[in-house]
Design a protein around this motif. Structure first.
Motif, PDB file in Angstrom:
ATOM      1  N   HIS A  60       0.829  -1.218   0.000  1.00 44.60           N
ATOM      2  CA  HIS A  60       0.000   0.000   0.000  1.00 44.60           C
ATOM      3  C   HIS A  60       0.858   1.260   0.000  1.00 44.60           C
ATOM      4  O   HIS A  60       1.199   1.781   1.054  1.00 44.60           O
ATOM      5  CB  HIS A  60      -0.923  -0.026   1.232  1.00 44.60           C
ATOM      6  CG  HIS A  60      -1.999   1.002   1.219  1.00 44.60           C
ATOM      7  ND1 HIS A  60      -3.253   0.777   1.759  1.00 44.60           N
ATOM      8  CD2 HIS A  60      -2.036   2.272   0.752  1.00 44.60           C
ATOM      9  CE1 HIS A  60      -3.998   1.861   1.622  1.00 44.60           C
ATOM     10  NE2 HIS A  60      -3.265   2.796   1.018  1.00 44.60           N
ATOM     11  N   HIS A  62       1.424   5.216  -2.047  1.00 48.95           N
ATOM     12  CA  HIS A  62       0.942   6.240  -2.982  1.00 48.95           C
ATOM     13  C   HIS A  62       2.179   6.976  -3.499  1.00 48.95           C
ATOM     14  O   HIS A  62       2.678   7.875  -2.839  1.00 48.95           O
ATOM     15  CB  HIS A  62       0.019   7.226  -2.264  1.00 48.95           C
ATOM     16  CG  HIS A  62      -1.217   6.608  -1.676  1.00 48.95           C
ATOM     17  ND1 HIS A  62      -2.417   6.555  -2.346  1.00 48.95           N
ATOM     18  CD2 HIS A  62      -1.445   6.013  -0.470  1.00 48.95           C
ATOM     19  CE1 HIS A  62      -3.337   5.970  -1.584  1.00 48.95           C
ATOM     20  NE2 HIS A  62      -2.766   5.624  -0.426  1.00 48.95           N
ATOM     21  N   GLN A  92      -1.085   2.710  -5.384  1.00 48.23           N
ATOM     22  CA  GLN A  92      -2.533   2.976  -5.325  1.00 48.23           C
ATOM     23  C   GLN A  92      -2.994   3.894  -6.458  1.00 48.23           C
ATOM     24  O   GLN A  92      -2.207   4.677  -6.989  1.00 48.23           O
ATOM     25  CB  GLN A  92      -2.858   3.606  -3.968  1.00 48.23           C
ATOM     26  CG  GLN A  92      -2.570   2.689  -2.777  1.00 48.23           C
ATOM     27  CD  GLN A  92      -3.477   1.479  -2.726  1.00 48.23           C
ATOM     28  OE1 GLN A  92      -4.610   1.520  -3.221  1.00 48.23           O
ATOM     29  NE2 GLN A  92      -2.994   0.399  -2.145  1.00 48.23           N
ATOM     30  N   GLU A 146      -7.158   0.870  -3.595  1.00 48.41           N
ATOM     31  CA  GLU A 146      -8.115   0.826  -2.561  1.00 48.41           C
ATOM     32  C   GLU A 146      -9.423   1.439  -3.040  1.00 48.41           C
ATOM     33  O   GLU A 146      -9.438   2.527  -3.621  1.00 48.41           O
ATOM     34  CB  GLU A 146      -7.608   1.526  -1.288  1.00 48.41           C
ATOM     35  CG  GLU A 146      -7.098   2.949  -1.516  1.00 48.41           C
ATOM     36  CD  GLU A 146      -6.555   3.577  -0.249  1.00 48.41           C
ATOM     37  OE1 GLU A 146      -7.313   3.766   0.721  1.00 48.41           O
ATOM     38  OE2 GLU A 146      -5.345   3.881  -0.230  1.00 48.41           O
ATOM     39  N   HIS A 234      -5.449  -0.626   5.908  1.00 45.09           N
ATOM     40  CA  HIS A 234      -5.240   0.168   7.134  1.00 45.09           C
ATOM     41  C   HIS A 234      -6.326   0.070   8.206  1.00 45.09           C
ATOM     42  O   HIS A 234      -6.931   1.063   8.568  1.00 45.09           O
ATOM     43  CB  HIS A 234      -4.975   1.631   6.792  1.00 45.09           C
ATOM     44  CG  HIS A 234      -5.864   2.243   5.723  1.00 45.09           C
ATOM     45  ND1 HIS A 234      -7.234   2.154   5.729  1.00 45.09           N
ATOM     46  CD2 HIS A 234      -5.545   2.968   4.618  1.00 45.09           C
ATOM     47  CE1 HIS A 234      -7.715   2.804   4.679  1.00 45.09           C
ATOM     48  NE2 HIS A 234      -6.708   3.293   3.984  1.00 45.09           N
ATOM     49  N   ASP A 313       0.784   2.505   3.792  1.00 45.64           N
ATOM     50  CA  ASP A 313      -0.083   3.587   3.306  1.00 45.64           C
ATOM     51  C   ASP A 313       0.759   4.865   3.143  1.00 45.64           C
ATOM     52  O   ASP A 313       0.338   5.954   3.527  1.00 45.64           O
ATOM     53  CB  ASP A 313      -1.270   3.819   4.248  1.00 45.64           C
ATOM     54  CG  ASP A 313      -2.328   4.740   3.636  1.00 45.64           C
ATOM     55  OD1 ASP A 313      -2.234   5.062   2.436  1.00 45.64           O
ATOM     56  OD2 ASP A 313      -3.241   5.146   4.376  1.00 45.64           O
TER      57      ASP A 313
HETATM   58 ZN   LIG Z   1      -3.935   4.668   0.947  1.00 44.94          ZN
END
Ligand SMILES: [Zn+2]
Ligand SMILES: NC(=O)N[C@@H](CC(=O)O)C(=O)O
Ligand SMILES: [Zn+2]
Length: 459
Positions: A60, A62, A92, A146, A234, A313
């Protein structure tokens, strides 16, 4: 590619920590043993008694390209991964444009192939584009999502009807749905209710535990009704961990395979609502910081296997963007480089055993996202030599200025961590002596199974 002989190292192998040597040829681990006396290998790494572990797989991140290269790009993001002991990432879709059709997918793939120094997968975005999911799947996306059940960075959230339709289509494709579970209706109601609220933990109040719990509950019902494979991003609350534990228990009792997996982030494990005062708007992320009961539940969940993996994340935003009023600040914190170092420090502090740490940072993510078939996730003969060498005695505080993300700051400033001495990706040393040692573009695209199946059919 030089062959490598790692000697004088310790590995976790056959359920115990043992001294070993590792031979790497053509990017793969080819021998694990002791006293390989004559080494014809091109490069010898004397680990000096340090540990060699599977490199982390972060499902995960970005990396913000295309469209937000000021915050991060595929080179800086992947350098940040490598310096933190991570050799595989999954990106993502909430970029600009979002990764929701062939064009945007190919645009991202081209950038990543040109710049990434670690291997990568790319997820397909899910908005009103249900009719595009098949095309994305055949192009090789790793998973879908996601899928935003509530508003977060990028505005890709979808309503209940589209969510159900998307899950049904993902089921038809035999793909995996990854879910950002927060209840949008509850969030909007609370936003109205808390209009005058000025306390620094405002963000935790408008997205309370119940907001996640309610979304996880409805997603679980859909997953079981549609029998679609899913993954919760998450997870952050005591309530969600409880629900997941119960569902897994029931499936086990009925001898059924569990249809879903879930992840927790380091920021939900190691930061809490007590950090609001220190972090202010820099502590704003979705889902938000939680209280100590949730943190205990997350740690227990990670230890007992309820939570399958840790993912960062990694959501970089610039300092200048974050340093504004809590309502105006974007949500998200950087974290790909500190994931493994924080987890290793947690092992040192007996928060979880080394074996479990390895499981939740490499093998479990590999299995859940189909990367095991591509040679990822284990320190074992025949697998890719994606490894990190770390000396757990080298605990040191995290400092933003030693990190490689464009974000330039970290919510973990000053916290104990164990950084890798070496990171290897497919047998190439990409991080050593505190420097990046890799050319942009060496990272390989890991094709999702939709593309691999299509190729098999063509053969
Ligand atoms: Zn995320
Ligand atoms: N976690 C966040 O607060 N932000 C993420 C999006 C997301 O994962 O929800 C981002 O892309 O900035
Ligand atoms: Zn999210």
């Amino acid at each position: 590619m030089p062959d490598i002989h790692i000697k004088n190292t310790r590995i976790y192998y056959n359920n115990s920590l043992q001294t070993a040597e590792i031979i790497i040829e053509n990017g793969k681990i080819t021998k694990i043993g002791k006293d390989f006396r004559i080494s014809s290998s091109d490069m010898v790494i004397d680990a000096g008694g340090a540990l060699t572990l599977p490199a982390g797989i972060d499902v995960h991140v970005h990396f913000r390209e295309p469209g937000m290269a000021l915050k991060e790009n595929w080179y800086t993001g992947s350098c940040s991964a490598a310096a933190g002991g991570i050799a595989t990432v999954i990106d993502q879709p909430n970029t600009i444009p979002p990764t929701t059709d062939r064009r945007s997918f190919e645009q991202k793939l081209e950038l990543a192939q040109k710049k990434s120094i670690v291997d990568f997968g790319i997820n397909g975005g899910v908005t009103g584009n249900i009719e595009r999911l098949k095309e994305l799947w055949k192009l090789g996306v790793t998973a879908f999502g996601e899928i935003f059940m509530a508003e977060s960075t990028g505005g890709l959230n979808i309503d209940e009807e589209d969510f159900e339709e998307a899950l049904a289509e993902i089921k038809r494709l035999g793909a995996l749905a990854t879910i950002h579970a927060e209840d949008e209706k509850m969030r909007l109601e609370l936003e109205q209710l808390l209009k005058g609220e000025v306390s620094c933990d405002y963000h935790s109040k408008v997205r309370p535990n119940a907001c996640e719990a309610s979304a996880v509950q409805s997603a679980l019902e859909l997953i079981s009704r549609l029998e679609v494979k899913a993954h919760f991003c998450h997870l952050s609350t005591l309530e969600a961990v409880g629900m997941i534990r119960k569902e897994k228990y029931l499936a086990k009792r009925e001898n059924k395979a569990t249809l879903f997996t879930c992840e927790v982030t380091p920021h939900h494990l190691f930061l809490s609502t007590r950090d609001w005062e220190r972090l202010r708007s820099f502590g704003k992320m979705n889902p938000p910081l939680r209280g100590s009961h949730s943190i205990k539940a997350l740690v227990n969940g990670l230890n007992d296997g309820t939570i399958d993996m840790v993912a960062s994340d990694h959501a970089p935003h610039l300092e200048s963007e974050k340093d504004v009023d809590i309502r105006a600040a974007p949500s998200g914190v950087p974290g790909v480089e500190t994931l493994m170092p924080l987890m290793l420090a947690a092992v040192r502090k007996n928060i979880l055993p080394l074996a479990q740490m390895i499981m939740v940072t490499s093998w479990n993510p590999a299995k859940a996202f189909g990367l095991d078939c591509l040679g990822k996730g284990r320190l074992e003969v025949g697998f890719d030599a994606d490894l990190m060498i770390v000396d757990p005695r080298n605990l040191r505080p995290i400092q933003a200025d030693m990190l490689h993300s464009k974000a330039g700051w970290t919510p973990f400033e000053g916290m104990d961590a164990v950084f890798p001495e070496y990171t290897l990706s497919r047998g190439e040393v990409i991080w050593m002596e505190e420097s990046i040692n890799a050319k942009p573009g060496r990272g390989k695209f890991l094709e999702g199974s939709g593309k691999r199946l299509e190729e098999d059919e063509e053969d």
